[in-house]
Scaffold this motif. Structure first.
Motif, PDB file in Angstrom:
ATOM      1  N   ASP A  22       9.400   1.874  -4.245  1.00  0.00           N
ATOM      2  CA  ASP A  22       9.524   0.935  -3.130  1.00  0.00           C
ATOM      3  C   ASP A  22      10.874   0.233  -3.191  1.00  0.00           C
ATOM      4  OD1 ASP A  22       7.092   1.389  -1.949  1.00  0.00           O
ATOM      5  OD2 ASP A  22       6.079  -0.338  -2.827  1.00  0.00           O
ATOM      6  N   GLY A  23      11.353  -0.024  -4.403  1.00  0.00           N
ATOM      7  CA  GLY A  23      12.607  -0.749  -4.567  1.00  0.00           C
ATOM      8  C   GLY A  23      13.790  -0.054  -3.923  1.00  0.00           C
ATOM      9  N   ALA A  24      13.788   1.277  -3.925  1.00  0.00           N
ATOM     10  CA  ALA A  24      14.890   2.007  -3.299  1.00  0.00           C
ATOM     11  C   ALA A  24      14.925   1.737  -1.801  1.00  0.00           C
ATOM     12  CB  ALA A  24      14.747   3.499  -3.576  1.00  0.00           C
ATOM     13  N   ARG A  25      13.771   1.863  -1.167  1.00  0.00           N
ATOM     14  CA  ARG A  25      13.699   1.619   0.276  1.00  0.00           C
ATOM     15  C   ARG A  25      13.991   0.155   0.588  1.00  0.00           C
ATOM     16  NH1 ARG A  25      10.065   4.463   3.163  1.00  0.00           N
ATOM     17  NH2 ARG A  25      10.780   3.176   4.905  1.00  0.00           N
ATOM     18  N   LEU A  26      13.429  -0.757  -0.201  1.00  0.00           N
ATOM     19  CA  LEU A  26      13.625  -2.183   0.047  1.00  0.00           C
ATOM     20  C   LEU A  26      15.092  -2.568  -0.113  1.00  0.00           C
ATOM     21  CD1 LEU A  26      10.485  -3.622  -1.768  1.00  0.00           C
ATOM     22  CD2 LEU A  26      10.845  -3.481   0.704  1.00  0.00           C
ATOM     23  N   SER A  27      15.771  -1.932  -1.057  1.00  0.00           N
ATOM     24  CA  SER A  27      17.188  -2.236  -1.265  1.00  0.00           C
ATOM     25  C   SER A  27      17.999  -1.933  -0.013  1.00  0.00           C
ATOM     26  CB  SER A  27      17.732  -1.438  -2.461  1.00  0.00           C
ATOM     27  OG  SER A  27      17.132  -1.872  -3.675  1.00  0.00           O
ATOM     28  N   ASN A  47       7.461   1.013   4.321  1.00  0.00           N
ATOM     29  CA  ASN A  47       7.581   1.282   5.756  1.00  0.00           C
ATOM     30  C   ASN A  47       7.404   0.035   6.615  1.00  0.00           C
ATOM     31  OD1 ASN A  47       7.938   3.929   5.074  1.00  0.00           O
ATOM     32  ND2 ASN A  47       6.271   4.733   6.312  1.00  0.00           N
ATOM     33  N   LEU A  48       6.402  -0.781   6.294  1.00  0.00           N
ATOM     34  CA  LEU A  48       6.064  -1.933   7.126  1.00  0.00           C
ATOM     35  C   LEU A  48       6.228  -3.242   6.372  1.00  0.00           C
ATOM     36  CD1 LEU A  48       2.871  -0.394   8.832  1.00  0.00           C
ATOM     37  CD2 LEU A  48       5.191  -0.542   9.769  1.00  0.00           C
ATOM     38  N   PRO A  99       0.830  -1.201   0.000  1.00  0.00           N
ATOM     39  CA  PRO A  99       0.000   0.000   0.000  1.00  0.00           C
ATOM     40  C   PRO A  99       0.869   1.256   0.000  1.00  0.00           C
ATOM     41  CG  PRO A  99       0.261  -0.753   2.244  1.00  0.00           C
ATOM     42  CD  PRO A  99       1.060  -1.712   1.366  1.00  0.00           C
ATOM     43  N   ASP A 100       0.278   2.378  -0.337  1.00  0.00           N
ATOM     44  CA  ASP A 100       0.809   3.714  -0.041  1.00  0.00           C
ATOM     45  C   ASP A 100       2.187   4.032  -0.620  1.00  0.00           C
ATOM     46  OD1 ASP A 100      -1.501   4.421   1.309  1.00  0.00           O
ATOM     47  OD2 ASP A 100      -0.764   3.720   3.240  1.00  0.00           O
ATOM     48  N   GLU A 101       2.549   3.399  -1.728  1.00  0.00           N
ATOM     49  CA  GLU A 101       3.826   3.733  -2.362  1.00  0.00           C
ATOM     50  C   GLU A 101       3.825   5.159  -2.873  1.00  0.00           C
ATOM     51  OE1 GLU A 101       6.668   3.975  -5.876  1.00  0.00           O
ATOM     52  OE2 GLU A 101       4.524   4.384  -5.738  1.00  0.00           O
TER      53      GLU A 101
END
Length: 409
Positions: free
Chosen positions: A357-362, A181-182, A172-174
């Motif tokens: 999202d990929g940046a944060r997940l990385s 975040n979660l 959600p909320d990308e």
């Protein structure tokens, strides 16, 4: 591939517009409703470990069909649509065998024109899905979801295609910067992943901006204008002075490629208090720090000129360039390039002038570059997508799963 289009058309009926003013997750009820729908679809496909948590994160797994060990890989897409345009009552239009010229959107005066959007010149002969000119389409990122699920269905229907564990994650909320975040990376179970959230066919991205938000708060003194002589300090005038101190040639509308910028995105103005909302972007960490220092210097100059404490700066780092986390694992990019080339697609490696999202997940331990969906003009009423581009995205996902399994054979 007709089922791919039908999936997409079902998905865009859900209003999943995220709400930046709501701190709950997900930020809008439509996202959770959509997640519940998708959960049932994944269960019916026969996937394992299907789970939907209370925050709207949906995960599932297609188990490996080979006897040897293959690293688990993931595919990620987001369920929300951008707050920039309405996502309610989306009414898609089909343009069959597009041969050029303007495309009328709906019954109004809105037009999709190749003059404004020259990429249309490259899509002659394609079948396009557009909006009706009153809402966005939702290809960002429901096309990605439809493509991932269609690829999984293809792998299930053809067990002769080898693959390891395939992990699926829908967030959600990308669009309001909270998609990762979660996200539970450990629960997800992949060693690396790909967001299916890019634009034209061939896009492969593993670089993005380093990002900071900057709030400039200007404090004035409000006095009745009839008796304001030498007493009133108009915060709006202070805010205007600050904006004029920003480099006019370093804005989104004057930059491209690897050039960074300062972007004034919002303003709340009154005599007593005015607030300017900026985003700062740079592909280099040092460049971002220099931009932050520049803004601090300008605030200090204004405070010295006016009166100490009249201007306040609040800086908040948002995300960083995923290149730092992806480059140490070059096989992740090589596999994606090999899959595209095997599908007769020329990889177009380019930086993302934004974040995913990929940046944060990385940076959370899940290296996660970005792959195309076949869509264009996201976040607005001129959004559209090529059905052929969507089909190619499905082919790349399937081939990427196969190529990964064959590499570890």
């Amino acid at each position: 591939m007709n089922e791919l289009v039908q999936r997409f058309l079902r998905y865009v009926t859900f209003n999943t517009q995220s709400n930046p003013n709501n701190l709950e997750c997900p930020s809008s009820p439509g996202q959770y409703t959509f997640a519940e729908f998708l959960k049932q679809e994944l269960i019916e496909l026969g996937l394992a470990d299907v789970s939907l948590d209370s925050n709207g994160y949906l995960m599932a797994k297609l188990p490996s069909n080979v006897a040897y060990e293959v690293p688990a890989i993931g595919f990620v897409a987001h369920m929300d649509t951008a707050p920039d345009a309405s996502g309610e009552n989306v009414n898609p239009q089909f343009i069959e065998d597009y041969q050029g010229g303007d495309i009328a959107l709906g019954k109004g005066d809105e037009v999709l024109s190749p003059i404004q959007y020259p990429e249309l010149h490259k899509l002659h002969g394609h079948n396009l899905i557009t909006t009706d000119g009153s809402t966005l389409l939702g290809a960002d990122n429901k096309a990605g979801i439809a493509e991932i699920i269609s690829a999984i269905a293809e792998l299930i229907a053809h067990p002769d295609i080898p693959h390891g564990d395939i992990c699926i994650g829908f967030t959600p909320d990308e669009e309001i910067g909270r998609g990762a975040n979660l996200f539970d990376v450990e629960k997800f179970g992949a060693q690396w992943a790909y967001t299916i959230d890019g634009g034209p066919v061939g896009e492969l991205e593993f670089e993005n901006f380093n990002a900071t938000s900057a709030d400039v708060i200007c404090y004035g003194t409000n006095v009745h204008p009839g008796t304001a002589k030498d007493k009133m300090v108009n915060a709006m005038n202070i805010a205007a002075q600050f904006q004029l101190m920003m480099p006019a040639d370093e804005t989104p509308e004057t930059t491209q490629g690897y050039e960074g910028f300062y972007h004034l995105k919002s303003a709340e103005m009154s005599v007593a208090r005015s607030e300017l909302g900026y985003i700062i972007r740079d592909f280099e960490r040092d460049g971002l720090e220099k931009r932050k220092t520049f803004m601090e210097q300008k605030v200090a100059e204004l405070n010295e000129k006016l009166e100490k404490g009249r201007v306040e700066l609040r800086l908040t780092d948002s995300y960083f360039n995923m290149k730092e986390m992806v480059e140490p694992h070059p096989h992740i990019i090589e596999l994606a390039k090999e899959a595209m080339i095997a599908c007769d697609i020329q990889p177009q490696i380019k930086p993302i002038r934004g974040g995913t999202d990929g940046a944060r997940l990385s940076f959370m331990g899940l290296p996660c570059p970005n792959i195309f969906t076949g869509g264009y003009n996201f976040h607005g009423i001129h959004e559209f997508i090529s059905i052929e581009g969507m089909e190619q995205a499905v082919q790349v996902i399937v081939t990427l799963a196969e190529k990964t399994a064959l590499r570890y054979q």
